[in-house]
Structure formats: C-alpha cells, structure tokens
Design an enzyme around this catalytic site. Structure first.
Site, PDB file in Angstrom:
ATOM      1  N   THR A 166     -11.099   0.064   9.094  1.00 48.37           N
ATOM      2  CA  THR A 166     -12.120   0.787   8.316  1.00 48.37           C
ATOM      3  C   THR A 166     -13.261  -0.146   7.904  1.00 48.37           C
ATOM      4  O   THR A 166     -14.440   0.143   8.141  1.00 48.37           O
ATOM      5  CB  THR A 166     -11.473   1.392   7.047  1.00 48.37           C
TER       6      THR A 166
ATOM      7  N   LYS B 201      -6.502  -6.481  -8.533  1.00 51.92           N
ATOM      8  CA  LYS B 201      -7.934  -6.735  -8.776  1.00 51.92           C
ATOM      9  C   LYS B 201      -8.136  -7.343 -10.161  1.00 51.92           C
ATOM     10  O   LYS B 201      -8.963  -8.246 -10.341  1.00 51.92           O
ATOM     11  CB  LYS B 201      -8.716  -5.433  -8.649  1.00 51.92           C
TER      12      LYS B 201
HETATM   13  N1  LIG Z   1     -10.724   0.425   3.116  1.00 52.29           N
HETATM   14  C1  LIG Z   1     -11.423   0.141   2.037  1.00 52.29           C
HETATM   15  O1  LIG Z   1     -12.165   0.974   1.513  1.00 52.29           O
HETATM   16  C2  LIG Z   1     -11.312  -1.241   1.404  1.00 52.29           C
HETATM   17  C3  LIG Z   1     -12.068  -1.531   0.229  1.00 52.29           C
HETATM   18  C4  LIG Z   1     -12.004  -2.806  -0.318  1.00 52.29           C
HETATM   19  C5  LIG Z   1     -11.201  -3.766   0.268  1.00 52.29           C
HETATM   20  N2  LIG Z   1     -10.457  -3.442   1.384  1.00 52.29           N
HETATM   21  C6  LIG Z   1      -9.624  -4.513   1.954  1.00 52.29           C
HETATM   22  O2  LIG Z   1     -10.134  -4.828   3.259  1.00 52.29           O
HETATM   23  C7  LIG Z   1      -9.068  -5.210   4.124  1.00 52.29           C
HETATM   24  C8  LIG Z   1      -9.071  -4.305   5.357  1.00 52.29           C
HETATM   25  O3  LIG Z   1      -8.873  -2.962   4.955  1.00 52.29           O
HETATM   26  P1  LIG Z   1      -9.062  -1.747   5.996  1.00 52.29           P
HETATM   27  O4  LIG Z   1      -9.021  -0.509   5.175  1.00 52.29           O
HETATM   28  O5  LIG Z   1     -10.230  -2.005   6.870  1.00 52.29           O
HETATM   29  O6  LIG Z   1      -7.709  -1.860   6.853  1.00 52.29           O
HETATM   30  P2  LIG Z   1      -7.357  -1.135   8.230  1.00 52.29           P
HETATM   31  O7  LIG Z   1      -8.268   0.004   8.471  1.00 52.29           O
HETATM   32  O8  LIG Z   1      -5.888  -0.895   8.197  1.00 52.29           O
HETATM   33  O9  LIG Z   1      -7.681  -2.242   9.348  1.00 52.29           O
HETATM   34  C9  LIG Z   1      -6.903  -3.422   9.481  1.00 52.29           C
HETATM   35  C10 LIG Z   1      -7.341  -4.148  10.739  1.00 52.29           C
HETATM   36  O10 LIG Z   1      -6.641  -5.382  10.786  1.00 52.29           O
HETATM   37  C11 LIG Z   1      -5.928  -5.465  12.001  1.00 52.29           C
HETATM   38  N3  LIG Z   1      -4.645  -6.132  11.752  1.00 52.29           N
HETATM   39  C12 LIG Z   1      -3.729  -5.821  10.827  1.00 52.29           C
HETATM   40  N4  LIG Z   1      -2.668  -6.665  10.923  1.00 52.29           N
HETATM   41  C13 LIG Z   1      -2.942  -7.497  11.935  1.00 52.29           C
HETATM   42  C14 LIG Z   1      -2.249  -8.586  12.550  1.00 52.29           C
HETATM   43  N5  LIG Z   1      -1.050  -8.970  12.107  1.00 52.29           N
HETATM   44  N6  LIG Z   1      -2.830  -9.229  13.562  1.00 52.29           N
HETATM   45  C15 LIG Z   1      -4.042  -8.856  14.026  1.00 52.29           C
HETATM   46  N7  LIG Z   1      -4.754  -7.827  13.509  1.00 52.29           N
HETATM   47  C16 LIG Z   1      -4.213  -7.170  12.479  1.00 52.29           C
HETATM   48  C17 LIG Z   1      -5.716  -4.049  12.463  1.00 52.29           C
HETATM   49  O11 LIG Z   1      -5.519  -4.077  13.855  1.00 52.29           O
HETATM   50  P3  LIG Z   1      -5.309  -2.737  14.750  1.00 52.29           P
HETATM   51  O12 LIG Z   1      -6.709  -2.160  14.861  1.00 52.29           O
HETATM   52  O13 LIG Z   1      -4.798  -3.243  16.040  1.00 52.29           O
HETATM   53  O14 LIG Z   1      -4.359  -1.884  13.966  1.00 52.29           O
HETATM   54  C18 LIG Z   1      -7.027  -3.399  12.034  1.00 52.29           C
HETATM   55  O15 LIG Z   1      -8.020  -3.623  12.992  1.00 52.29           O
HETATM   56  C19 LIG Z   1      -7.798  -5.113   3.269  1.00 52.29           C
HETATM   57  O16 LIG Z   1      -7.509  -6.362   2.701  1.00 52.29           O
HETATM   58  C20 LIG Z   1      -8.175  -4.112   2.179  1.00 52.29           C
HETATM   59  O17 LIG Z   1      -7.425  -4.292   0.986  1.00 52.29           O
HETATM   60  C21 LIG Z   1     -10.504  -2.217   1.950  1.00 52.29           C
END
Ligand SMILES: NC(=O)c1ccc[n+]([C@@H]2O[C@H](COP(=O)([O-])OP(=O)(O)OC[C@H]3O[C@@H](n4cnc5c(N)ncnc54)[C@H](OP(=O)(O)O)[C@@H]3O)[C@@H](O)[C@H]2O)c1
Length: 420
Positions: free
Chosen positions: A28, A204
C-alpha cells in the site's frame, strides 16, 4: 554481512547526479511511494541538484536485499514487521546507507539498537510516516520544538479507531456495525486486532515518548486499552453531557518519571482533540515555552504516508534548506472563486428581493440561501451565494449598492464552505 553491504555509498555531489533509493516493500505505502518518487523526481532534481531514482525493489517474490543495498545510497523500508526487517535495517545503517522507515512496530520494539546503528554509521534514520501518517509530529518535536521542555503529548494516533468512534457517535451504530463499515471502506483491516486493542496506538506513543522525553521507552512499557467494549449507549449519554469519546494516547512527565498510556477517554468539546473526527489523527504537544501546539491531518493511507516518506528521503538527500527553493515562473491568480455572505439594509417595499436577485443573476451569481427580515419601513436581506468568481460578485454588489432602496453600503464577508 556481504562485502557489498559494507561498502560506503558513493555520495553524489554534483548537480544532476543520481541519488539511488532502494525500496523494501511495494504494498500500500511502498507502491504509492514508487509512483510519487517518479512523479516528483524532476522537481526534486531542480530543487536539490540530485535526481532520486529507484535502484531496486524488494518484495516477497522479487529482488535481492544485498544486491539492492549495494546499488543504493538510501534504503526506504516499507515492508513492516520485525523479521527480517530489523536485520535489513541494521545492515543498511551499518553499511553507511541512510534509512527511511514507516515501521512503528520495529521502532517501538528495537528503537535503541537501530538509533545506535545510525549513530555509529553516521547516517540518517528518518521515520515521520511511522507516527500519525503525514502529520509532521516527529519533525516538529525534533526540529521546531528542539528547545522546548515537553511536559506532555496527547494524541489521536489511530485513524481506524477514531473512524469507528466517530461513526458510533454520528449514527448511533454499535461497535460491531461501525467496525464492519470501517472494514468495508478500507479504514480497518480484515484482522483489526492491532488497531482496536490499542496496540498500534501504543507503538506510536512509545515512539513519541522516546522523542519527547529522550527516554528509552519501549512498546512493552506502554499500558493500553482498546475500544472493543465500548457501547453506543455510553457515547449517546456522553453526547448529552457535551462529551466526545476518543482513543487517546498520552505520554507525560510524572514525579520525575514518565507515564505512557493508551485508553478511551471522554473529552469536553473545547479540548483540541475533541473535534478530530473520522480517520484523521492529531497530536497535541504541551510545554511551558509554547503552551500547546496541535497538529492534525490524515493518519494513514498509501499516498499520504508515502508523501511523509518522500519528505524524509529529500531531507536525507540534502541538509534541510534554510531558504526556499529558487522561485519558479508561476502566475499568481488574483481573481478566484469564493462563496460570499451579503448583508443589505434596504427599504421595505415590494420587488426588492427580485431586483437584487436579478442583478446577481446577470453576473452569474446564484443564491444559496436567503433570510429576509422586516423592520418597520425598513428591511434586512442576508444571503449566502454559491461559489463564484470574486470579480463577478463584486460587479453585482457595485450595481446593487446603487439601487435607490439600498440604505447602507452592502456588507460582504467570505464563507468557507468546506467541512472537515
Ligand atoms: N498502510 C498504511 O496506511 C500505513 C500508514 C503508516 C505506516 N504504515 C507502515 O508502512 C509499512 C508498510 O505498510 P503497508 O500497508 O504498505 O504494507 P503492505 O501493503 O502489507 O505491503 C508490504 C510490502 O512488503 C513486502 N514484504 C513483506 N514482508 C516481506 C519480506 N519478508 N521480504 C520481502 N518483502 C516483504 C510485501 O511483499 P509482497 O508484495 O510480495 O507481499 C509488500 O510488498 C508498515 O510498517 C506499516 O506499519 C502503513
């Protein structure tokens, strides 16, 4: 660690050099970051003399960490979780790469180890996106308020629970109904446990407390309660008392120590966090030097968090500028649309409203609402217009002011229509 991992990055210096950004995670936030980086690369290059470019992307099925590390000046970590993320971040820092992360779990559980690695590697570690999305709480505490002795930080730092509580108050829905709606709209994940139990907010608050008080607060030192047991009844009765219910994170100095909690709490209407609704987040920072500052904005979301992450990348690329970037040749528009309130003191006679409406209509101004009050021989017309170009509205008012039944110069005040 591989040989490649130990090599210090080539520090680009000349105008037009490439600044290589390795991206871990393209979900995301990572996906939105990759798009934003590409969209903003030209303007960042114009302003900094460095062009940021993705040097590699790691997902579960694609890319190799060591290879990406070798080809990067900075690593953006948007994978989330602790393993293998902690290892990757530590390796990046100790091999002389700057790191930008939005990972609150990692920083709230292993912050000291990671800060130490950044210190020893003499590189930057930035993490604005880890707390309250795009709300710049970390930057403001670390830079603008660097000289302030912070006494307390209060925050609404979880958008999912704030959305659920706002919906319960607004519609009378039960907790379960509001959660289902939040999931339908993408504000809550299929497994909402981390959000609704308060654990996400606790992580947080641990980070905010670490920065506010310079104390090594970890997630397991934060006591937290969630919102799962709240009922629509509680919220309804509280509304009658002028109270609103929020999931509050609080970090404060108490008796020479510090206390960090997350709990649902009722707030009186004039509390700065009481009007923060929906998926918005806010952080209130209190210090004798500044009284208090409240920052609010979108607390999560791919593009919003990506924007905070890219801001961190730019800050790591060049020392934060004390001057604005050289000005571009952008026209300054003076005639723009506004909604207006128009107050007319008129003689009370037939056809007054019709004539005023006609002059407004001739200039393309349309009336949104009108109140007419008779005051003996005199009358008062108060109207609010739909948004219109200011020049057209002013032209209509000029004509209206010349009508013989208008007794005083018209009074005009702009109306801001947006609600938040
Ligand atoms: N979503 C939000 O609104 C938001 C807001 C603030 C902070 N955050 C933080 O931002 C970070 C990412 O969040 P997100 O929502 O973008 O997560 P997400 O949609 O689940 O995406 C995670 C990404 O990381 C990859 N990944 C996960 N484990 C991995 C591993 N072991 N090796 C290689 N690649 C790996 C996944 O690969 P695949 O594509 O192959 O599954 C995916 O591309 C987190 O720390 C979250 O707490 C998110």
């Amino acid at each position: 660690m591989s040989e490649a991992g130990r090599k210090p990055p080539a520090r680009p210096a000349a105008r037009g050099s490439i600044f290589r950004v390795g991206l871990l995670g393209r979900g995301t936030v990572g996906g939105a970051f990759a798009e934003l980086l590409e969209a903003r690369a030209d303007s960042i290059e114009r302003e900094t003399g460095l062009r940021p470019e993705l040097s590699g992307v790691l997902t579960r099925s694609h890319g190799d960490f060591d290879d990406i590390l070798e080809r990067s000046d900075l690593i953006v970590e948007l994978m989330g979780g602790i393993d293998p993320t902690r290892d990757y971040v530590l390796r990046a820092l100790s091999s002389g790469r700057h790191v930008v992360s939005a990972n609150k779990q990692l920083l709230s559980q292993h912050g000291e180890e990671i800060f130490d690695a950044a210190r020893s590697g003499k590189v930057q570690l930035r993490f604005e996106g880890a707390v309250a999305g795009v709300v710049p709480a970390i930057r403001v505490m670390g830079e603008t308020l660097a000289a302030a002795h912070i006494e307390r930080v209060h925050g609404i730092v979880n958008g999912t629970t704030n959305y659920i509580l706002t919906e319960m108050a607004r519609t009378g829905a039960s907790y379960e109904e509001a959660l289902a709606e939040a999931q339908r709209l993408g504000y809550a994940e299929a497994d909402p446990t981390e959000d609704v139990t308060g654990k996400d907010a606790a992580a947080k608050m641990a980070i905010l407390a670490r920065l506010a008080f310079n104390a090594a607060v970890q997630l397991d030192q934060v006591s937290y309660e969630g919102i799962e047991r709240l009922t629509a009844d509680d919220i309804e009765y509280a509304k009658e008392l002028g109270l609103s219910l929020k999931l509050i994170g609080s970090a404060e100095r108490i008796d020479g120590g510090i206390a960090v909690h997350v709990y649902p709490a009722f707030l009186y209407a004039d509390h700065p966090l009481a009007s923060v609704n929906g998926a918005f987040n806010a952080v209130t920072i209190e210090s004798p030097a500044i009284t208090e500052i409240t920052l609010s904005g979108p607390g999560a979301g791919g593009i919003q968090t990506a924007s905070a992450v890219l801001g961190d990348v730019i800050s790591a690329m060049i020392p934060p500028p004390s001057l604005p970037a050289p000005a571009q040749d952008v026209p300054v528009v003076t005639d723009t649309e506004f909604s207006f309130y128009l107050h007319l003191e008129v003689a009370d006679r037939p056809g007054v409203l019709a004539q005023v409406a006609e002059l407004l209509g001739l200039q393309g101004v349309s009336i949104k609402s009108v109140v007419q009050k008779g005051l003996g021989d005199e009358a008062r017309l108060v109207m609010v217009m739909h948004p219109v170009l200011e020049s057209k509205f002013r032209a209509a008012v000029e004509l209206i002011s010349r009508l013989d039944f208008v007794r005083e110069p018209p009074r005009v005040i702009r109306v801001i229509e947006e609600t938040f």
